[in-house]
Design an enzyme around this catalytic site. Structure first.
Site, mmCIF file in Angstrom:
data_model
loop_
_atom_site.group_PDB
_atom_site.id
_atom_site.type_symbol
_atom_site.label_atom_id
_atom_site.label_comp_id
_atom_site.label_asym_id
_atom_site.label_seq_id
_atom_site.Cartn_x
_atom_site.Cartn_y
_atom_site.Cartn_z
ATOM 1 N N GLU A 5 0.838 -1.199 0.000
ATOM 2 C CA GLU A 5 0.000 0.000 0.000
ATOM 3 C C GLU A 5 0.881 1.261 0.000
ATOM 4 O O GLU A 5 1.879 1.334 0.715
ATOM 5 C CB GLU A 5 -0.870 -0.022 1.271
ATOM 6 C CG GLU A 5 -2.009 0.953 1.213
ATOM 7 C CD GLU A 5 -3.015 0.738 2.356
ATOM 8 O OE1 GLU A 5 -3.338 -0.426 2.668
ATOM 9 O OE2 GLU A 5 -3.463 1.741 2.919
ATOM 10 N N CYS A 52 3.385 8.508 1.294
ATOM 11 C CA CYS A 52 3.597 7.615 2.429
ATOM 12 C C CYS A 52 4.013 6.264 1.859
ATOM 13 O O CYS A 52 3.224 5.614 1.171
ATOM 14 C CB CYS A 52 2.303 7.514 3.232
ATOM 15 S SG CYS A 52 2.414 6.359 4.601
ATOM 16 N N CYS A 92 4.282 -6.717 8.172
ATOM 17 C CA CYS A 92 5.141 -6.218 9.246
ATOM 18 C C CYS A 92 5.181 -7.242 10.372
ATOM 19 O O CYS A 92 4.140 -7.798 10.735
ATOM 20 C CB CYS A 92 4.598 -4.895 9.782
ATOM 21 S SG CYS A 92 5.642 -4.149 11.053
ATOM 22 N N CYS A 142 1.896 -4.706 16.319
ATOM 23 C CA CYS A 142 1.315 -3.748 17.264
ATOM 24 C C CYS A 142 -0.201 -4.005 17.292
ATOM 25 O O CYS A 142 -0.811 -4.267 16.255
ATOM 26 C CB CYS A 142 1.612 -2.318 16.829
ATOM 27 S SG CYS A 142 3.382 -1.985 16.783
ATOM 28 N N CYS A 180 -2.731 -2.058 14.919
ATOM 29 C CA CYS A 180 -2.304 -1.808 13.531
ATOM 30 C C CYS A 180 -2.776 -2.900 12.583
ATOM 31 O O CYS A 180 -2.520 -4.090 12.812
ATOM 32 C CB CYS A 180 -0.780 -1.674 13.485
ATOM 33 S SG CYS A 180 -0.146 -1.485 11.815
ATOM 34 N N CYS A 197 -5.264 3.231 7.350
ATOM 35 C CA CYS A 197 -4.087 2.731 6.676
ATOM 36 C C CYS A 197 -3.957 1.226 6.917
ATOM 37 O O CYS A 197 -4.264 0.723 7.979
ATOM 38 C CB CYS A 197 -2.848 3.453 7.192
ATOM 39 S SG CYS A 197 -2.863 3.747 8.962
HETATM 40 N N1 SAH Z 1 6.692 0.684 11.801
HETATM 41 C C1 SAH Z 1 6.721 2.128 11.794
HETATM 42 C C2 SAH Z 1 5.839 2.734 10.709
HETATM 43 C C3 SAH Z 1 4.413 2.313 10.935
HETATM 44 S S1 SAH Z 1 3.024 3.243 10.438
HETATM 45 C C4 SAH Z 1 6.304 2.657 13.152
HETATM 46 O O1 SAH Z 1 5.800 1.886 13.955
HETATM 47 O O2 SAH Z 1 6.511 3.821 13.421
HETATM 48 C C5 SAH Z 1 3.167 4.867 11.028
HETATM 49 C C6 SAH Z 1 2.383 5.205 12.278
HETATM 50 O O3 SAH Z 1 0.986 4.845 12.205
HETATM 51 C C7 SAH Z 1 2.935 4.521 13.512
HETATM 52 O O4 SAH Z 1 3.071 5.475 14.536
HETATM 53 C C8 SAH Z 1 1.851 3.528 13.839
HETATM 54 O O5 SAH Z 1 1.879 3.165 15.193
HETATM 55 C C9 SAH Z 1 0.607 4.297 13.453
HETATM 56 N N2 SAH Z 1 -0.600 3.457 13.339
HETATM 57 C C10 SAH Z 1 -0.688 2.150 13.026
HETATM 58 N N3 SAH Z 1 -1.976 1.737 13.056
HETATM 59 C C11 SAH Z 1 -2.724 2.813 13.383
HETATM 60 C C12 SAH Z 1 -4.128 3.022 13.571
HETATM 61 N N4 SAH Z 1 -5.006 2.037 13.433
HETATM 62 N N5 SAH Z 1 -4.529 4.268 13.913
HETATM 63 C C13 SAH Z 1 -3.633 5.282 14.040
HETATM 64 N N6 SAH Z 1 -2.305 5.141 13.881
HETATM 65 C C14 SAH Z 1 -1.841 3.922 13.555
#
Ligand code: SAH
Length: 372
Positions: free
Chosen positions: A107, A138, A145, A149, A152, A364
């Site tokens: 994506e 982006c 991944c 988390c 996510c 996202c």
């Molecule tokens: N692995 C990297 C990049 C990930 S995406 C990182 O963790 O920083 C970028 C941001 O989006 C990260 O801060 C991630 O925690 C956040 N994110 C992921 N899922 C999300 C969601 N459902 N709502 C809001 N932010 C989210």
């Protein structure tokens, strides 16, 4: 640090990357490659122009090359993806699913920002044409991944592999071509954990900077934090912004949200961030997702402020984008503003990042799950 020394610092890992695919290669690498193919050196510069400025997708189409040689190298990959799915949100944000050579889907998001009367805003031109001032991409750095988390969508889908240099650069060229507008900013905030793929990310930053022409200061690498990796990343003394996904003010809460945080304590993470600031002279941004009733109370804000005391930083609050797999809630505006207020009282620079393009296909990472 001078521009040349910055570039020589990021030169090192690039040498190990074999071409083809040709995308992501510098003029010097392309020159060496054409010479290896028995062609004169100047064809390297021509090829560079065709790849980065003309967006050529097959060597067979490089019309300045001799016909016979074009036929010989027609099957050598340049390394461009194809658009598998594209959706446009009312605010102008475009989400793409790109298909890679081995069939995997990633994506990428193109986020336009317009300016009218000194105000930044999103949205399409409409009746009063606004000028497109910024185009942010982006980019993903991995297929899936492994960090898992809890909030996510990408993490829920598991991990397949790292993206290579050309697959990262391709995402930026794809958005640039689709918008017919130069990309001004790149955020490494798509699928994946960039610091689990540091060599390719560094190589892509170098190419985006030197070949595509995007300033390092206009790029942000976002990480959840991997032991020793922030320190190692700092050694390259780049001018990119580092954003760290903190998401909690203490270890206990953080490891509930981020399982991998168990192996990397919050104090150790912050110590590495301090080293990053010392080595690079750049500020670190902290990202903090707001989950209603979980980490968004005023006392969490106060604890966060205390933990970040003395840190030259900026906190980016991200109200949770609902995903179907878990039942966290996004806090309402009053709760968000109350959190902001406490941070400001403690003199912490703070902004709220509302996700763009939610209408396109939810949050996202979810587009891929729904369209694959
Ligand atoms: N692995 C990297 C990049 C990930 S995406 C990182 O963790 O920083 C970028 C941001 O989006 C990260 O801060 C991630 O925690 C956040 N994110 C992921 N899922 C999300 C969601 N459902 N709502 C809001 N932010 C989210």
């Amino acid at each position: 640090m001078s521009a040349t020394s910055v570039l020589s610092q990021i030169d090192s890992p690039i040498q190990t990357i074999a071409i083809p695919p040709l995308l992501g290669a510098s003029v010097a690498e392309l020159t060496a490659w054409v010479q290896q193919q028995g062609q004169p050196a100047y064809r390297g510069k021509q090829l560079h122009d065709w790849i980065y400025n003309k967006g050529v997708r097959s060597l067979a189409d490089v019309s300045v090359f001799p016909k016979q040689w074009r036929a010989e190298v027609a099957d050598i990959p340049i390394g461009r993806s194809t658009i598998h799915y594209r959706s446009v949100a009312p605010d102008g944000t475009v989400k793409y699913l790109l298909q890679l050579a081995d069939g995997f889907i990633i994506e990428t998001v193109g986020i336009p920002t317009y300016r009218r009367g000194g105000e930044w805003e999103s949205g399409r031109g409409g009746e009063n044409p606004k000028s497109l001032e910024r185009l942010t991409v982006c980019v993903s750095t991995q297929v899936g991944c492994p960090m898992a988390c809890d909030f996510c969508a990408t993490g829920k889908g598991g991990y397949k592999r790292n993206l290579t240099r050309h697959e990262i650069v391709d995402q930026v060229l794809t958005v640039q071509e689709d918008f017919q507008q130069r990309v001004s900013n790149v955020v490494f905030m798509g699928m994946g954990e960039p610091l689990l793929n540091t060599d390719n990310v560094l190589a892509a930053i170098k190419s985006l900077n030197q070949d595509v022409g995007i300033g390092q200061r206009c790029m942000t690498v976002s990480t959840v934090g991997i032991r020793d990796r922030i320190r190692q990343f700092a050694q390259h003394e780049l001018q990119v912004t580092l954003a760290v996904s903190l998401h909690a003010p203490n270890q206990a809460l953080r490891e509930k949200l981020i399982p991998t945080a168990r192996a990397f304590k919050i104090d150790d993470l912050l110590a590495e961030c301090r080293e990053y600031v010392e080595i690079t002279g750049r500020r670190v941004t902290f990202e903090y997702i707001l989950l209603a009733g979980v980490n968004d109370l005023p006392e969490h804000a106060a604890e966060l402020a205390k933990r970040l005391r003395g840190f030259q930083t900026h906190v980016n609050l991200i109200p949770y984008n609902p995903i179907s797999e878990v039942d966290y809630k996004r806090p309402n505006r009053d709760r968000i503003q109350a959190f902001v207020k406490v941070l400001k009282q403690h003199h912490i620079a703070v902004s709220v990042r509302y996700s763009r393009g939610l209408e396109a296909d939810a949050a996202c990472g979810q587009l891929r799950a729904s369209k694959q």
